[in-house]
Design a protein around this motif. Structure first.
Motif, PDB file in Angstrom:
ATOM      1  N   GLU A   1       0.819  -1.209   0.000  1.00 21.02           N
ATOM      2  CA  GLU A   1       0.000   0.000   0.000  1.00 21.02           C
ATOM      3  C   GLU A   1       0.856   1.264   0.000  1.00 21.02           C
ATOM      4  OE1 GLU A   1      -3.589   0.743   0.176  1.00 21.02           O
ATOM      5  OE2 GLU A   1      -3.374  -1.116  -0.959  1.00 21.02           O
ATOM      6  N   ALA A   2       1.987   1.212   0.704  1.00 23.24           N
ATOM      7  CA  ALA A   2       2.879   2.378   0.724  1.00 23.24           C
ATOM      8  C   ALA A   2       3.487   2.641  -0.646  1.00 23.24           C
ATOM      9  CB  ALA A   2       3.985   2.168   1.759  1.00 23.24           C
ATOM     10  N   ALA A   3       3.709   1.577  -1.419  1.00 25.32           N
ATOM     11  CA  ALA A   3       4.361   1.716  -2.718  1.00 25.32           C
ATOM     12  C   ALA A   3       3.394   2.028  -3.847  1.00 25.32           C
ATOM     13  CB  ALA A   3       5.110   0.416  -3.044  1.00 25.32           C
ATOM     14  N   LEU A   4       2.142   1.640  -3.719  1.00 23.24           N
ATOM     15  CA  LEU A   4       1.212   1.697  -4.842  1.00 23.24           C
ATOM     16  C   LEU A   4       0.988   3.089  -5.439  1.00 23.24           C
ATOM     17  CD1 LEU A   4      -1.663  -0.885  -4.356  1.00 23.24           C
ATOM     18  CD2 LEU A   4       0.072  -0.777  -6.149  1.00 23.24           C
ATOM     19  N   PRO A   5       0.803   4.146  -4.647  1.00 24.25           N
ATOM     20  CA  PRO A   5       0.536   5.444  -5.274  1.00 24.25           C
ATOM     21  C   PRO A   5       1.588   5.832  -6.305  1.00 24.25           C
ATOM     22  CG  PRO A   5       0.066   5.557  -2.933  1.00 24.25           C
ATOM     23  CD  PRO A   5       0.718   4.231  -3.169  1.00 24.25           C
ATOM     24  N   THR A   6       2.851   5.533  -6.012  1.00 22.87           N
ATOM     25  CA  THR A   6       3.914   5.840  -6.962  1.00 22.87           C
ATOM     26  C   THR A   6       3.938   4.842  -8.113  1.00 22.87           C
ATOM     27  OG1 THR A   6       5.251   6.804  -5.193  1.00 22.87           O
ATOM     28  CG2 THR A   6       6.399   6.216  -7.222  1.00 22.87           C
ATOM     29  N   MET A   7       3.797   3.568  -7.824  1.00 20.95           N
ATOM     30  CA  MET A   7       3.851   2.554  -8.876  1.00 20.95           C
ATOM     31  C   MET A   7       2.741   2.738  -9.906  1.00 20.95           C
ATOM     32  SD  MET A   7       4.915  -1.010  -7.018  1.00 20.95           S
ATOM     33  CE  MET A   7       5.277  -1.793  -8.595  1.00 20.95           C
ATOM     34  N   LEU A   8       1.580   3.168  -9.446  1.00 23.07           N
ATOM     35  CA  LEU A   8       0.443   3.331 -10.356  1.00 23.07           C
ATOM     36  C   LEU A   8       0.669   4.438 -11.383  1.00 23.07           C
ATOM     37  CD1 LEU A   8      -2.499   2.849  -7.848  1.00 23.07           C
ATOM     38  CD2 LEU A   8      -1.892   1.336  -9.747  1.00 23.07           C
ATOM     39  N   ARG A   9       1.658   5.290 -11.142  1.00 25.48           N
ATOM     40  CA  ARG A   9       1.974   6.356 -12.101  1.00 25.48           C
ATOM     41  C   ARG A   9       2.926   5.889 -13.202  1.00 25.48           C
ATOM     42  NH1 ARG A   9       2.295   9.580  -7.241  1.00 25.48           N
ATOM     43  NH2 ARG A   9       4.585   9.633  -7.347  1.00 25.48           N
ATOM     44  N   ASN A  10       3.469   4.664 -13.062  1.00 27.62           N
ATOM     45  CA  ASN A  10       4.402   4.159 -14.067  1.00 27.62           C
ATOM     46  C   ASN A  10       3.644   3.699 -15.312  1.00 27.62           C
ATOM     47  OD1 ASN A  10       6.517   4.557 -12.334  1.00 27.62           O
ATOM     48  ND2 ASN A  10       6.779   2.413 -11.787  1.00 27.62           N
ATOM     49  N   PRO A  11       3.884   4.295 -16.455  1.00 32.40           N
ATOM     50  CA  PRO A  11       3.163   3.872 -17.661  1.00 32.40           C
ATOM     51  C   PRO A  11       3.479   2.447 -18.078  1.00 32.40           C
ATOM     52  CG  PRO A  11       4.924   5.419 -18.213  1.00 32.40           C
ATOM     53  CD  PRO A  11       4.812   5.416 -16.722  1.00 32.40           C
ATOM     54  N   ASP A  12       4.666   1.946 -17.681  1.00 32.82           N
ATOM     55  CA  ASP A  12       5.068   0.592 -18.056  1.00 32.82           C
ATOM     56  C   ASP A  12       4.750  -0.447 -16.983  1.00 32.82           C
ATOM     57  OD1 ASP A  12       6.107   1.581 -20.443  1.00 32.82           O
ATOM     58  OD2 ASP A  12       8.028   2.043 -19.490  1.00 32.82           O
ATOM     59  N   GLY A  13       4.064  -0.036 -15.920  1.00 34.10           N
ATOM     60  CA  GLY A  13       3.727  -0.978 -14.862  1.00 34.10           C
ATOM     61  C   GLY A  13       4.907  -1.278 -13.963  1.00 34.10           C
ATOM     62  N   GLY A  14       4.971  -2.495 -13.452  1.00 32.20           N
ATOM     63  CA  GLY A  14       6.030  -2.873 -12.525  1.00 32.20           C
ATOM     64  C   GLY A  14       5.781  -4.268 -12.014  1.00 32.20           C
ATOM     65  N   ALA A  15       6.437  -4.617 -10.909  1.00 29.59           N
ATOM     66  CA  ALA A  15       6.291  -5.959 -10.349  1.00 29.59           C
ATOM     67  C   ALA A  15       6.416  -5.919  -8.839  1.00 29.59           C
ATOM     68  CB  ALA A  15       7.334  -6.904 -10.940  1.00 29.59           C
ATOM     69  N   ILE A  16       5.642  -6.771  -8.191  1.00 30.58           N
ATOM     70  CA  ILE A  16       5.669  -6.939  -6.740  1.00 30.58           C
ATOM     71  C   ILE A  16       5.892  -8.420  -6.462  1.00 30.58           C
ATOM     72  CG2 ILE A  16       4.315  -6.805  -4.611  1.00 30.58           C
ATOM     73  CD1 ILE A  16       2.684  -4.532  -6.016  1.00 30.58           C
ATOM     74  N   VAL A  17       6.831  -8.724  -5.568  1.00 28.66           N
ATOM     75  CA  VAL A  17       7.052 -10.105  -5.159  1.00 28.66           C
ATOM     76  C   VAL A  17       6.996 -10.168  -3.636  1.00 28.66           C
ATOM     77  CG1 VAL A  17       8.477 -12.159  -5.325  1.00 28.66           C
ATOM     78  CG2 VAL A  17       8.565 -10.449  -7.150  1.00 28.66           C
ATOM     79  N   ILE A  18       6.181 -11.086  -3.142  1.00 26.34           N
ATOM     80  CA  ILE A  18       6.033 -11.313  -1.703  1.00 26.34           C
ATOM     81  C   ILE A  18       6.846 -12.537  -1.304  1.00 26.34           C
ATOM     82  CG2 ILE A  18       4.404 -11.876   0.136  1.00 26.34           C
ATOM     83  CD1 ILE A  18       2.217 -10.534  -1.604  1.00 26.34           C
ATOM     84  N   THR A  19       7.655 -12.398  -0.266  1.00 28.24           N
ATOM     85  CA  THR A  19       8.358 -13.561   0.277  1.00 28.24           C
ATOM     86  C   THR A  19       7.412 -14.307   1.202  1.00 28.24           C
ATOM     87  OG1 THR A  19      10.470 -12.371   0.209  1.00 28.24           O
ATOM     88  CG2 THR A  19      10.354 -14.361   1.566  1.00 28.24           C
ATOM     89  N   SER A  20       6.933 -15.450   0.732  1.00 31.18           N
ATOM     90  CA  SER A  20       6.182 -16.344   1.600  1.00 31.18           C
ATOM     91  C   SER A  20       7.153 -17.421   2.094  1.00 31.18           C
ATOM     92  CB  SER A  20       4.969 -16.935   0.867  1.00 31.18           C
ATOM     93  OG  SER A  20       4.216 -17.758   1.740  1.00 31.18           O
ATOM     94  N   SER A  21       6.788 -18.677   2.011  1.00 30.47           N
ATOM     95  CA  SER A  21       7.591 -19.750   2.583  1.00 30.47           C
ATOM     96  C   SER A  21       6.976 -21.073   2.159  1.00 30.47           C
ATOM     97  CB  SER A  21       7.584 -19.630   4.111  1.00 30.47           C
ATOM     98  OG  SER A  21       8.060 -20.805   4.738  1.00 30.47           O
ATOM     99  N   ALA A  22       7.739 -22.139   2.305  1.00 25.90           N
ATOM    100  CA  ALA A  22       7.124 -23.470   2.194  1.00 25.90           C
ATOM    101  C   ALA A  22       5.984 -23.595   3.190  1.00 25.90           C
ATOM    102  CB  ALA A  22       8.169 -24.552   2.429  1.00 25.90           C
ATOM    103  N   ALA A  23       6.071 -22.825   4.286  1.00 26.61           N
ATOM    104  CA  ALA A  23       4.990 -22.791   5.274  1.00 26.61           C
ATOM    105  C   ALA A  23       3.757 -22.073   4.761  1.00 26.61           C
ATOM    106  CB  ALA A  23       5.470 -22.134   6.571  1.00 26.61           C
ATOM    107  N   GLY A  24       3.806 -21.555   3.548  1.00 28.18           N
ATOM    108  CA  GLY A  24       2.607 -21.059   2.890  1.00 28.18           C
ATOM    109  C   GLY A  24       1.772 -22.168   2.292  1.00 28.18           C
ATOM    110  N   PHE A  25       2.326 -23.391   2.296  1.00 26.51           N
ATOM    111  CA  PHE A  25       1.625 -24.559   1.769  1.00 26.51           C
ATOM    112  C   PHE A  25       1.411 -25.656   2.813  1.00 26.51           C
ATOM    113  CE2 PHE A  25       4.108 -23.205  -2.148  1.00 26.51           C
ATOM    114  CZ  PHE A  25       3.039 -22.556  -2.738  1.00 26.51           C
TER     115      PHE A  25
END
Length: 289
Positions: free
Chosen positions: A148-172
């Motif tokens: 949420e802190a990053a989105l206002p700026t990222m949404l202004r990028n005409p080429d988009g971007g990428a977000i990666v969340i570090t989960s874990s094997a414990a996510g499964f």
């Protein structure tokens, strides 16, 4: 860390992220530091944040301000710039301040690596309810606040971007393997790492029209201070079923933080441009057991 320092002395190894900017939480050491250095080697400037303090629910020593200083040194050795601040990912306003400072310095934000994490499953403190609330606060609420802190700026990028969340094997699968290994901390870790898969799918669906891709990475055991410490060694010795549950199918050396960094590069870079909404196991077959 020897590999990171050696690469840094000779400058960047590529430029797939030339003049891009990445925001990384939990950047003082371990996976977060490795990601910061690797993205810098590929041309990115870095906005870095880490608590650099101890939580009572965590039995092992957490990162220090000196650790964050070392991350700064390693990034700067690549020739790229870094804005590094202490901050708690549970504090949404503080994250917004850090992002604002970085964007003021670099002018943009292209990638987010929501990486900050704790493992409050060892020691007597794992049985205190704060181990559960801290796990959820850092690794579920903190991930949401980071994005949420990053989105206002990222949404202004005409080429988009990428977000990666570090989960874990414990996510499964569960951290707890039996009644004896059950604790508030293990429950919180498991719940948070499962929960961020839901957040990933929420954002992947919602942000697709802006060409912002969102994925999660699910490492097994990684050779970082969060895993390789006296408290966790004692927990494994006390609960052998846990140790067995963490043994991957593939044999070989334990995964290094830099191995995870290569996956982060792939998901954020041109090669991963068709991937979104993916919960990617990086576990040497651990979750197949």
């Amino acid at each position: 860390m020897a590999d990171q320092s050696a690469r840094g002395e000779s400058g960047s190894t590529g430029d797939i992220f030339r003049d891009k900017v990445v925001f990384i939480t939990g950047a003082a050491r371990g996976q977060g530091r490795a990601h910061a250095v690797r993205f810098a080697e590929e041309g990115a400037d870095v906005i870095a944040v880490d608590l650099c303090d101890q939580l009572d629910s965590v039995a092992y020593p957490m990162a220090t301000p000196e650790d964050l200083d070392e991350t700064v040194t390693l990034v700067e050795k690549t020739g790229r710039r870094i804005v590094a601040e202490r901050g708690d990912v549970r504090d949404r306003e503080r994250l917004a301040e850090v992002v604002a400072r970085g964007v003021a310095e670099f002018g943009r934000l292209d990638f987010v690596i929501a990486n900050a994490g704790i493992l409050p499953a060892a020691g007597e403190q794992a049985h205190d309810i704060t181990a559960f609330t801290d796990a959820i606060g850092v690794m579920l609420n903190g991930v949401y606040f980071t994005i949420e802190a990053a989105l206002p700026t990222m949404l202004r990028n005409p080429d988009g971007g990428a977000i990666v969340i570090t989960s874990s094997a414990a996510g499964f699968k569960s951290v707890s393997t039996d009644l004896d290994s059950m604790s508030h901390g293990a429950a919180g870790y498991t719940a948070a790492k499962h929960g961020v898969v839901g957040l990933m799918r929420h954002f992947a669906t919602s942000l697709a029209e802006k060409n912002i891709r969102v994925n999660s990475v699910h490492p097994g055991g990684v050779a970082t201070p969060m895993v390789l410490n006296e408290a966790m060694a004692g927990f494994v010795a006390e609960h052998p079923s846990f140790g067995e549950s963490q043994r991957p199918l593939l044999t070989g050396p334990m995964m290094e933080a830099e191995d995870v960094s290569e996956t982060m590069l792939y998901l954020c870079g041109p090669a991963g441009r068709h991937l979104t909404g993916v919960a990617l196991p990086l576990d040497a077959g651990l979750t197949l057991k």
